[in-house]
Design an enzyme around this catalytic site. Structure first.
Site, PDB file in Angstrom:
ATOM      1  N   PHE A 288      -4.184  12.957   9.511  1.00 18.71           N
ATOM      2  CA  PHE A 288      -4.612  12.912   8.119  1.00 18.71           C
ATOM      3  C   PHE A 288      -3.443  12.561   7.207  1.00 18.71           C
ATOM      4  CE2 PHE A 288      -7.772  15.753   9.969  1.00 18.71           C
ATOM      5  CZ  PHE A 288      -8.945  15.382   9.334  1.00 18.71           C
ATOM      6  N   ASP A 289      -3.697  11.660   6.289  1.00 20.81           N
ATOM      7  CA  ASP A 289      -2.807  11.476   5.149  1.00 20.81           C
ATOM      8  C   ASP A 289      -2.934  12.742   4.293  1.00 20.81           C
ATOM      9  OD1 ASP A 289      -1.259  10.135   3.113  1.00 20.81           O
ATOM     10  OD2 ASP A 289      -3.138   9.740   2.065  1.00 20.81           O
ATOM     11  N   LEU A 290      -1.995  12.981   3.405  1.00 22.15           N
ATOM     12  CA  LEU A 290      -2.052  14.167   2.547  1.00 22.15           C
ATOM     13  C   LEU A 290      -2.572  13.825   1.152  1.00 22.15           C
ATOM     14  CD1 LEU A 290      -1.538  17.141   1.923  1.00 22.15           C
ATOM     15  CD2 LEU A 290       0.893  16.597   1.610  1.00 22.15           C
ATOM     16  N   ASP A 291      -1.787  13.073   0.379  1.00 22.54           N
ATOM     17  CA  ASP A 291      -2.162  12.761  -1.006  1.00 22.54           C
ATOM     18  C   ASP A 291      -3.378  11.843  -1.063  1.00 22.54           C
ATOM     19  OD1 ASP A 291      -0.013  14.243  -1.921  1.00 22.54           O
ATOM     20  OD2 ASP A 291       1.322  12.516  -2.046  1.00 22.54           O
TER      21      ASP A 291
END
Length: 217
Positions: free
Chosen positions: A9-12
């Site tokens: 998963f990407d965060l932002d």
């Protein structure tokens, strides 16, 4: 997609909405160069891509100036901006469902790793992840494909057929493609449908619930 074991998963713009914290940090950095930008919405393109690239692309900074600007950005972000952030509705429940289904979850973000861990801990999300991989503070490791490679090497994953990258910007999709893995573009973040489609996302989803249905058996 349900047979994928390892989910990155990407965060932002994917797990959390960091709009206020990131744009105010950029605003703070620009102010030190005499650039006043009162409209935070105009700074949302900074969400997702490496900061150095964005300072150079949107404000014409030289590479040296951009590196210096990142230092100014962090003066605000490390104290205040980091927590001017909120978790998207449904994310904790989705992560819990995926973990219960036996999925291995990871974070792969271009945000510095130490900030990413602090944010995930603050919002009680870190326990869902087997590993949090982020950029290095010296910007040596910052592009998404570099971060993905770092995560894979650290945790010992080699079979990209069992992996999928989830993110909201074209950089997430490009990073996944560079490693030959599938990707999911989320439309509740900061990348448009056109951006994600043109980047070559394997799947597009409009909501956290739709993402959960796609990933969970």
């Amino acid at each position: 997609m349900k047979e994928k074991t390892y989910i990155l998963f990407d965060l932002d713009g994917t797990l959390t909405d960091p709009m206020v914290g990131i744009t105010k940090s950029v605003q703070y950095a620009l102010k030190s160069y005499g650039i006043k930008e009162p409209d935070l919405e105009k700074l949302t393109p900074f969400i997702g891509p490496p900061l150095k690239d964005s300072f150079m692309k949107y404000y014409g900074f030289s590479e040296e100036q951009a590196v210096e600007a990142i230092g100014r950005y962090r003066e605000y972000f490390a104290v205040t901006g980091m927590l001017e952030n909120q978790v998207y509705d449904g994310i904790p429940q989705m992560l819990e469902t995926l973990k219960a289904a036996g999925k291995k979850l990871f974070v792969a973000t271009s945000k510095p790793e130490q900030f990413s861990i602090q944010i995930l801990e603050h919002f009680h999300l870190k326990s869902y992840f087997d590993f949090v991989g982020g950029a290095s503070m010296d910007e040596v490791r910052v592009k998404k494909d570099e971060v993905i490679a770092y995560v894979m090497e650290t945790v010992g994953i080699t079979d990209v057929r069992k992996m999928v990258m989830v993110g909201d910007r074209e950089h997430d999709i490009w990073g996944a493609k560079k490693h030959g893995m599938d990707s999911v573009g989320v439309l509740f973040g900061y990348g448009s449908r056109q951006e994600l489609k043109e980047a070559g996302a394997t799947y597009l989803v409009e909501s956290v619930k739709e993402l959960e249905k796609l990933l969970c058996p």
